[in-house]
Design an enzyme around this catalytic site. Structure first.
Site, PDB file in Angstrom:
ATOM      1  N   SER A  73       0.833  -1.203   0.000  1.00 56.14           N
ATOM      2  CA  SER A  73       0.000   0.000   0.000  1.00 56.14           C
ATOM      3  C   SER A  73       0.868   1.253   0.000  1.00 56.14           C
ATOM      4  CB  SER A  73      -0.936   0.011   1.209  1.00 56.14           C
ATOM      5  OG  SER A  73      -0.193   0.061   2.414  1.00 56.14           O
ATOM      6  N   TYR A  95      -3.626   0.581   4.060  1.00 53.38           N
ATOM      7  CA  TYR A  95      -4.517  -0.566   4.114  1.00 53.38           C
ATOM      8  C   TYR A  95      -4.934  -0.924   5.539  1.00 53.38           C
ATOM      9  CZ  TYR A  95      -3.758  -1.914  -0.799  1.00 53.38           C
ATOM     10  OH  TYR A  95      -3.729  -1.963  -2.170  1.00 53.38           O
ATOM     11  N   GLY A  96      -4.089  -0.609   6.506  1.00 54.07           N
ATOM     12  CA  GLY A  96      -4.339  -1.063   7.870  1.00 54.07           C
ATOM     13  C   GLY A  96      -5.605  -0.542   8.489  1.00 54.07           C
ATOM     14  N   CYS A 142       3.238  -6.854   1.867  1.00 50.60           N
ATOM     15  CA  CYS A 142       2.362  -6.163   2.810  1.00 50.60           C
ATOM     16  C   CYS A 142       1.665  -7.226   3.641  1.00 50.60           C
ATOM     17  CB  CYS A 142       1.349  -5.315   2.046  1.00 50.60           C
ATOM     18  SG  CYS A 142       0.036  -4.608   3.054  1.00 50.60           S
ATOM     19  N   ASN A 143       1.847  -7.178   4.937  1.00 49.40           N
ATOM     20  CA  ASN A 143       1.229  -8.188   5.798  1.00 49.40           C
ATOM     21  C   ASN A 143      -0.287  -8.120   5.741  1.00 49.40           C
ATOM     22  OD1 ASN A 143       4.028  -7.548   7.203  1.00 49.40           O
ATOM     23  ND2 ASN A 143       3.424  -9.588   7.854  1.00 49.40           N
ATOM     24  N   THR A 144      -0.838  -6.908   5.773  1.00 48.86           N
ATOM     25  CA  THR A 144      -2.296  -6.763   5.765  1.00 48.86           C
ATOM     26  C   THR A 144      -2.885  -7.337   4.484  1.00 48.86           C
ATOM     27  OG1 THR A 144      -2.149  -4.765   7.129  1.00 48.86           O
ATOM     28  CG2 THR A 144      -4.195  -5.120   5.923  1.00 48.86           C
ATOM     29  N   CYS A 185       4.415  -5.679  10.179  1.00 47.89           N
ATOM     30  CA  CYS A 185       4.066  -4.788   9.068  1.00 47.89           C
ATOM     31  C   CYS A 185       5.384  -4.474   8.384  1.00 47.89           C
ATOM     32  CB  CYS A 185       3.406  -3.511   9.587  1.00 47.89           C
ATOM     33  SG  CYS A 185       3.206  -2.224   8.324  1.00 47.89           S
TER      34      CYS A 185
END
Length: 274
Positions: free
Chosen positions: A21, A52-53, A84-86, A198
């Site tokens: 993001s 995004y979070g 991106c983890n999310t 993150c």
């Protein structure tokens, strides 16, 4: 009888495409660039959708596969990294179902954190969207079953990391307050390892360590993801010399303009819009 001439394999300029993001995926691009010094690199930041979070899971699940479909058509990458983890915890399976190319996701480094922890209390520091995912529950159950796993979501730390890349040093007091979201929980006094869940957060690892009230070990998945990419591209042909990297934004604005010097340090010489 003459020996047939052999033809050297042609150079393959297809890039590895990194998607986030914002700019956090640079913490994954950097170890990959070191491990694969000839690999062409394209970095894409969904600046129009950042961050995004704080978005809903439904938004992310719809937006990410659609964007990556457009990017796959434009850049014809050999492999896509959702850095991106999310986005990974929410949309990875949707993207893999939609695209017929290898997709590498990013997951919280809970397993290595549990291996490192001596106190058996670890912290997961991520976005609010990531830390509440059932996938994190599963990772904790599988790899840290004998640990107490504390979680804290921080949108502010994402903003601080982005600002830092633009040349604004983070306030140590604000970093300490973010860490207190973990350390201030019950059992937090014994916490010894923090998972930067993150991809933005490793960009501030040194500053976080300096702001912590005691020595903490920070871990992230960047190096492991780089090794996974290297494994998936074993035997593939690369250009003799890595071409200049490209940074792509879904929206160009005054904020993205300040990032050009930092992008150049990561080998991303050109900036363009999608």
């Amino acid at each position: 009888m003459p020996i047939p001439e052999t033809t050297a394999p042609a150079s393959d300029a297809r890039p590895i495409l990194f998607f986030d993001s914002g700019m956090g995926g640079l913490s994954v691009l950097a170890p990959t660039a070191r491990l694969l010094p000839q690999a062409p690199l394209v970095y894409v930041a969904d600046s129009a959708g950042f961050p995004y979070g704080t978005r809903s899971e439904a938004e992310i699940a719809a937006r990410v596969p659609a964007l990556l479909g457009r990017l796959a058509e434009r850049f014809a990458p050999r492999l896509i990294v959702i850095a991106c983890n999310t986005a990974s915890t929410i949309a990875l399976q949707h993207v893999r179902a939609a695209l017929d190319i290898p997709i590498v996701g990013t997951v919280p480094a809970i397993k290595p954190a549990a291996l490192l922890s001596r106190t058996r209390v670890i912290g997961v520091l991520g976005t609010e969207a990531t830390v509440r995912q059932p996938y994190v529950d599963d990772l904790a159950a599988r790899f840290a079953g004998d640990c107490r796993v504390l979680r804290h979501g921080s949108a502010e730390l994402v903003a601080l990391a982005e600002a830092s890349l633009g040349g604004v040093a983070p306030d140590p007091g604000r970093l300490a307050a973010v860490l207190d979201g973990l350390l201030g929980q019950e059992g937090g006094e014994r916490l010894d390892v923090v998972v930067n869940a993150c991809t933005h957060f490793p960009l501030l690892e040194a500053e976080l360590a300096a702001a912590a009230p005691r020595a903490l070990t920070f871990v992230d998945g960047g190096a492991g993801i780089a090794r996974r990419i290297a494994h998936l591209t074993t035997g593939q042909v690369w250009p003799a010399v890595r071409p200049a990297g490209r940074a792509v934004f879904t929206a160009l604005d005054a904020r993205t303009a300040t990032l050009a010097p930092a992008l150049a340090r990561y080998g991303l010489a050109s900036v363009e819009s999608l």
